[in-house]
Design a protein around this motif. Structure first.
Motif, PDB file in Angstrom:
ATOM      1  N   THR A 163     -36.911-101.002 -21.297  1.00  0.00           N
ATOM      2  CA  THR A 163     -37.367-101.618 -20.040  1.00  0.00           C
ATOM      3  C   THR A 163     -38.809-101.283 -19.681  1.00  0.00           C
ATOM      4  OG1 THR A 163     -36.523 -99.728 -18.761  1.00  0.00           O
ATOM      5  CG2 THR A 163     -35.026-101.603 -19.092  1.00  0.00           C
ATOM      6  N   ASN A 164     -39.430-100.379 -20.425  1.00  0.00           N
ATOM      7  CA  ASN A 164     -40.804 -99.917 -20.128  1.00  0.00           C
ATOM      8  C   ASN A 164     -40.910 -99.205 -18.780  1.00  0.00           C
ATOM      9  OD1 ASN A 164     -42.002-100.889 -22.545  1.00  0.00           O
ATOM     10  ND2 ASN A 164     -42.041-102.953 -21.683  1.00  0.00           N
ATOM     11  N   VAL A 165     -39.798 -98.658 -18.294  1.00  0.00           N
ATOM     12  CA  VAL A 165     -39.823 -97.836 -17.081  1.00  0.00           C
ATOM     13  C   VAL A 165     -40.258 -96.430 -17.470  1.00  0.00           C
ATOM     14  CG1 VAL A 165     -38.416 -96.862 -15.215  1.00  0.00           C
ATOM     15  CG2 VAL A 165     -38.019 -99.196 -15.984  1.00  0.00           C
ATOM     16  N   SER A 166     -41.011 -95.777 -16.616  1.00  0.00           N
ATOM     17  CA  SER A 166     -41.520 -94.438 -16.904  1.00  0.00           C
ATOM     18  C   SER A 166     -40.385 -93.441 -17.143  1.00  0.00           C
ATOM     19  CB  SER A 166     -42.380 -93.956 -15.730  1.00  0.00           C
ATOM     20  OG  SER A 166     -42.627 -92.575 -15.820  1.00  0.00           O
ATOM     21  N   VAL A 167     -40.460 -92.751 -18.276  1.00  0.00           N
ATOM     22  CA  VAL A 167     -39.466 -91.706 -18.567  1.00  0.00           C
ATOM     23  C   VAL A 167     -39.562 -90.578 -17.547  1.00  0.00           C
ATOM     24  CG1 VAL A 167     -38.747 -89.950 -20.235  1.00  0.00           C
ATOM     25  CG2 VAL A 167     -39.389 -92.208 -21.028  1.00  0.00           C
ATOM     26  N   GLY A 168     -40.782 -90.227 -17.157  1.00  0.00           N
ATOM     27  CA  GLY A 168     -40.960 -89.172 -16.160  1.00  0.00           C
ATOM     28  C   GLY A 168     -40.281 -89.499 -14.854  1.00  0.00           C
ATOM     29  N   ASP A 169     -40.406 -90.759 -14.406  1.00  0.00           N
ATOM     30  CA  ASP A 169     -39.747 -91.174 -13.160  1.00  0.00           C
ATOM     31  C   ASP A 169     -38.230 -91.124 -13.302  1.00  0.00           C
ATOM     32  OD1 ASP A 169     -42.147 -91.554 -11.898  1.00  0.00           O
ATOM     33  OD2 ASP A 169     -42.199 -93.726 -12.194  1.00  0.00           O
ATOM     34  N   LEU A 170     -37.716 -91.539 -14.455  1.00  0.00           N
ATOM     35  CA  LEU A 170     -36.272 -91.488 -14.690  1.00  0.00           C
ATOM     36  C   LEU A 170     -35.769 -90.048 -14.692  1.00  0.00           C
ATOM     37  CD1 LEU A 170     -35.965 -94.199 -17.481  1.00  0.00           C
ATOM     38  CD2 LEU A 170     -34.973 -94.343 -15.193  1.00  0.00           C
ATOM     39  N   PHE A 171     -36.531 -89.158 -15.340  1.00  0.00           N
ATOM     40  CA  PHE A 171     -36.147 -87.752 -15.365  1.00  0.00           C
ATOM     41  C   PHE A 171     -36.071 -87.183 -13.947  1.00  0.00           C
ATOM     42  CE2 PHE A 171     -37.562 -86.432 -19.946  1.00  0.00           C
ATOM     43  CZ  PHE A 171     -36.574 -87.255 -20.450  1.00  0.00           C
ATOM     44  N   LEU A 172     -37.089 -87.478 -13.143  1.00  0.00           N
ATOM     45  CA  LEU A 172     -37.084 -86.994 -11.755  1.00  0.00           C
ATOM     46  C   LEU A 172     -35.931 -87.607 -10.965  1.00  0.00           C
ATOM     47  CD1 LEU A 172     -40.907 -87.158 -10.922  1.00  0.00           C
ATOM     48  CD2 LEU A 172     -39.528 -85.084 -11.133  1.00  0.00           C
ATOM     49  N   ALA A 173     -35.662 -88.880 -11.203  1.00  0.00           N
ATOM     50  CA  ALA A 173     -34.621 -89.588 -10.454  1.00  0.00           C
ATOM     51  C   ALA A 173     -33.228 -89.033 -10.733  1.00  0.00           C
ATOM     52  CB  ALA A 173     -34.659 -91.075 -10.789  1.00  0.00           C
ATOM     53  N   GLY A 174     -33.027 -88.440 -11.913  1.00  0.00           N
ATOM     54  CA  GLY A 174     -31.705 -87.938 -12.268  1.00  0.00           C
ATOM     55  C   GLY A 174     -31.377 -86.565 -11.705  1.00  0.00           C
ATOM     56  N   ILE A 175     -32.384 -85.854 -11.194  1.00  0.00           N
ATOM     57  CA  ILE A 175     -32.165 -84.463 -10.765  1.00  0.00           C
ATOM     58  C   ILE A 175     -31.196 -84.367  -9.590  1.00  0.00           C
ATOM     59  CG2 ILE A 175     -33.276 -82.426  -9.771  1.00  0.00           C
ATOM     60  CD1 ILE A 175     -35.767 -83.100 -11.415  1.00  0.00           C
ATOM     61  N   ILE A 176     -31.455 -85.116  -8.513  1.00  0.00           N
ATOM     62  CA  ILE A 176     -30.609 -85.011  -7.316  1.00  0.00           C
ATOM     63  C   ILE A 176     -29.183 -85.501  -7.577  1.00  0.00           C
ATOM     64  CG2 ILE A 176     -30.288 -85.805  -4.937  1.00  0.00           C
ATOM     65  CD1 ILE A 176     -33.294 -85.743  -4.582  1.00  0.00           C
ATOM     66  N   PRO A 177     -28.962 -86.669  -8.222  1.00  0.00           N
ATOM     67  CA  PRO A 177     -27.581 -87.062  -8.545  1.00  0.00           C
ATOM     68  C   PRO A 177     -26.851 -86.019  -9.389  1.00  0.00           C
ATOM     69  CG  PRO A 177     -29.043 -88.932  -8.810  1.00  0.00           C
ATOM     70  CD  PRO A 177     -29.920 -87.741  -8.577  1.00  0.00           C
ATOM     71  N   GLY A 178     -27.566 -85.409 -10.344  1.00  0.00           N
ATOM     72  CA  GLY A 178     -26.942 -84.387 -11.179  1.00  0.00           C
ATOM     73  C   GLY A 178     -26.527 -83.169 -10.373  1.00  0.00           C
ATOM     74  N   LEU A 179     -27.373 -82.766  -9.432  1.00  0.00           N
ATOM     75  CA  LEU A 179     -27.054 -81.615  -8.583  1.00  0.00           C
ATOM     76  C   LEU A 179     -25.903 -81.935  -7.630  1.00  0.00           C
ATOM     77  CD1 LEU A 179     -30.635 -80.262  -7.761  1.00  0.00           C
ATOM     78  CD2 LEU A 179     -28.979 -79.348  -9.407  1.00  0.00           C
ATOM     79  N   ILE A 180     -25.857 -83.167  -7.108  1.00  0.00           N
ATOM     80  CA  ILE A 180     -24.745 -83.568  -6.241  1.00  0.00           C
ATOM     81  C   ILE A 180     -23.431 -83.493  -7.022  1.00  0.00           C
ATOM     82  CG2 ILE A 180     -23.698 -85.492  -4.988  1.00  0.00           C
ATOM     83  CD1 ILE A 180     -26.506 -86.409  -4.237  1.00  0.00           C
ATOM     84  N   LEU A 181     -23.467 -83.969  -8.248  1.00  0.00           N
ATOM     85  CA  LEU A 181     -22.274 -83.919  -9.099  1.00  0.00           C
ATOM     86  C   LEU A 181     -21.825 -82.478  -9.310  1.00  0.00           C
ATOM     87  CD1 LEU A 181     -20.543 -86.036 -10.565  1.00  0.00           C
ATOM     88  CD2 LEU A 181     -21.925 -85.650 -12.604  1.00  0.00           C
ATOM     89  N   SER A 182     -22.774 -81.573  -9.518  1.00  0.00           N
ATOM     90  CA  SER A 182     -22.422 -80.163  -9.722  1.00  0.00           C
ATOM     91  C   SER A 182     -21.807 -79.564  -8.465  1.00  0.00           C
ATOM     92  CB  SER A 182     -23.659 -79.365 -10.148  1.00  0.00           C
ATOM     93  OG  SER A 182     -24.604 -79.278  -9.097  1.00  0.00           O
ATOM     94  N   VAL A 183     -22.313 -79.930  -7.294  1.00  0.00           N
ATOM     95  CA  VAL A 183     -21.744 -79.426  -6.023  1.00  0.00           C
ATOM     96  C   VAL A 183     -20.315 -79.935  -5.848  1.00  0.00           C
ATOM     97  CG1 VAL A 183     -21.924 -79.554  -3.511  1.00  0.00           C
ATOM     98  CG2 VAL A 183     -23.981 -79.167  -4.874  1.00  0.00           C
ATOM     99  N   ILE A 184     -20.069 -81.199  -6.176  1.00  0.00           N
ATOM    100  CA  ILE A 184     -18.714 -81.765  -6.062  1.00  0.00           C
ATOM    101  C   ILE A 184     -17.738 -81.003  -6.956  1.00  0.00           C
ATOM    102  CG2 ILE A 184     -17.298 -83.794  -6.567  1.00  0.00           C
ATOM    103  CD1 ILE A 184     -18.918 -84.093  -4.039  1.00  0.00           C
ATOM    104  N   PHE A 185     -18.135 -80.713  -8.183  1.00  0.00           N
ATOM    105  CA  PHE A 185     -17.249 -79.991  -9.099  1.00  0.00           C
ATOM    106  C   PHE A 185     -17.041 -78.545  -8.640  1.00  0.00           C
ATOM    107  CE2 PHE A 185     -18.582 -83.060 -12.685  1.00  0.00           C
ATOM    108  CZ  PHE A 185     -17.539 -83.910 -12.359  1.00  0.00           C
TER     109      PHE A 185
END
Length: 425
Positions: A163-185
């Motif tokens: 998609t030519n979307v910035s990898v850096g932006d995707l990496f940053l975007a995944g941090i908060i959802p990943g942390l929310i998932l860890s809190v739920i578990f």
């Protein structure tokens, strides 16, 4: 044509034919409806061009970097640091399991590798602490989802290349959802620990222990920071960042770790096996993607969604549901490569941010890793914990449910995903 391709693919899938062969044969069926003369020219061309990408070179480098850090003996140090932070609570090993997955996410970004490494050590230890073997295996498989969501992520690199979307932006975007998932578990573990009145670790909490284990784990903890910030601040490209992390891993492993030439050779061979499997699937998927594009399947699918195109949330739920269902039946890389070229243009017309779409697709195919019948992490967790596969299927259901709750939150509130990329841009 589409029904014929789908039928051939599913038949081969259930017969256990290797996935890349199933994709090639399905593509061949598509050419029967188009022009067999094209097949001779297009299939080799698309097979090569599908992997002829500088951005995809980051995948073997990140995989090798993670394997080198693991071979350097840093895995136990990460777990020891996790235990010093949260191991003193009731049900402490459950928290250690989830926290270790967060740390592991920054080292290798592979859910299957996470399940294998943590499951072998933590499932027996959790069972001794009073956990049922099923819940321990379920928590291990469930928390492994954090790996591909918190950077670095192979899925995000592939999505970026498509998609030519910035990898850096995707990496940053995944941090908060990943942390929310860890809190739920962790909350799930808290409920289980108090319901079954698990014992508290007698060692208690020690600042000194946190500092000592944190210092020992620092080389591994620094690796994800090096990856993310070097990309985000434009110092290096994602591929160059992969090369940087390989060099860093070798230096750390040979100087302060347990890496030697035998382990280095083993890590390289394991990385070659994994990345060659990923690349041949991407190459075969690229041919099928071309066939579907030639048959204007994306346009036909877009027409079906035209009545809903003004409702961004509804479009995302539809695309998410399709991705999740396909991910349940297909290998995740194939699902990503096949669906992204179809979904990305539709989402763009609907006004969906491509970064938001990338995280939603990544989360869907990641959750599929623990979803029956094809979830790879389920089979690994069943093997390492030595429990029947059907028992594993039953134990994983609550984790799938709450992971889908987090996915729903991410769909409804795009700011969760876009917050960090907007800050750094």
């Amino acid at each position: 044509m589409v029904l014929a391709i789908l039928f051939v693919f599913l038949v081969h899938l259930f017969l256990g034919v290797p996935l890349f062969i199933s994709l090639l044969l399905s593509s061949f069926v598509g050419f029967l409806f188009i022009d067999m003369g094209l097949a001779v020219r297009i299939m080799p061309q698309q097979f090569f061009s599908g992997i002829d990408s500088f951005a995809l070179l980051a995948i073997p480098l990140f995989v090798l970097g993670g394997n080198l850090l693991n071979a350097s003996g840093l895995t136990p140090k990460l777990m020891a640091f996790s235990k010093s932070l949260v191991g003193h609570y009731k049900g402490g090993l459950g928290y250690v399991n989830v926290t270790s997955s967060v740390f592991f996410a920054g080292v290798n970004g592979s859910a299957v590798a996470d399940t294998t490494a943590l499951g072998t050590i933590l499932v027996p230890a959790m069972e001794k602490e009073g956990y049922s073997k099923g819940f321990a295996a379920g928590l291990t498989a469930g928390s492994s989802l954090i790996g591909p969501i918190i950077p670095p992520s192979i899925f995000m690199i592939i999505y970026s290349s498509l998609t030519n979307v910035s990898v850096g932006d995707l990496f940053l975007a995944g941090i908060i959802p990943g942390l929310i998932l860890s809190v739920i578990f962790m909350l799930m573990n808290w409920v289980y620990a108090h319901k079954h009145d698990l014992k508290v670790n007698e060692e208690g909490f020690s600042i000194r222990n946190v500092l000592v284990t944190g210092y020992q784990a620092l080389p591994a903890l620094f690796a994800p920071l090096l990856i993310v910030f070097s990309i985000v601040f434009g110092i290096v490209t994602p591929t160059e960042s992969g090369a940087l992390i390989v060099i860093y891993s070798i230096i750390v492993g040979l100087t302060i770790g347990t890496l030697n030439w035998i382990l280095l050779k083993k890590a390289i061979i394991e990385s070659m096996k994994l990345t060659s499997a990923i690349f041949i699937i991407i190459a075969a998927s690229s041919i099928l993607t071309w066939v579907l594009g030639y048959a204007e399947v994306p346009k036909d699918f877009a027409k079906l969604l035209t009545p809903f195109i003004d409702n961004i949330t509804l479009v995302l739920f539809i695309l998410s549901g399709i991705t999740f269902f396909v991910g349940m039946l297909m290998e995740e890389v194939s699902a990503l490569v096949l669906l992204t070229p179809i979904f990305a243009p539709i989402a763009l017309v609907a006004g969906v941010d491509p970064i938001h779409l990338g995280i939603i697709i990544t989360m869907n195919i990641t959750i599929a890793l623990i979803t029956p019948p094809m979830g790879a992490c389920l089979y690994v967790a069943s093997a390492v914990s030595k429990i029947p596969l059907m028992t594993m299927f039953r134990e994983i259901l609550p984790f799938i449910f709450f992971a889908l709750i987090v996915l729903t939150i991410v769909i409804l509130f795009p700011s969760i995903v876009l917050f960090l990329p907007e800050i750094f841009n």
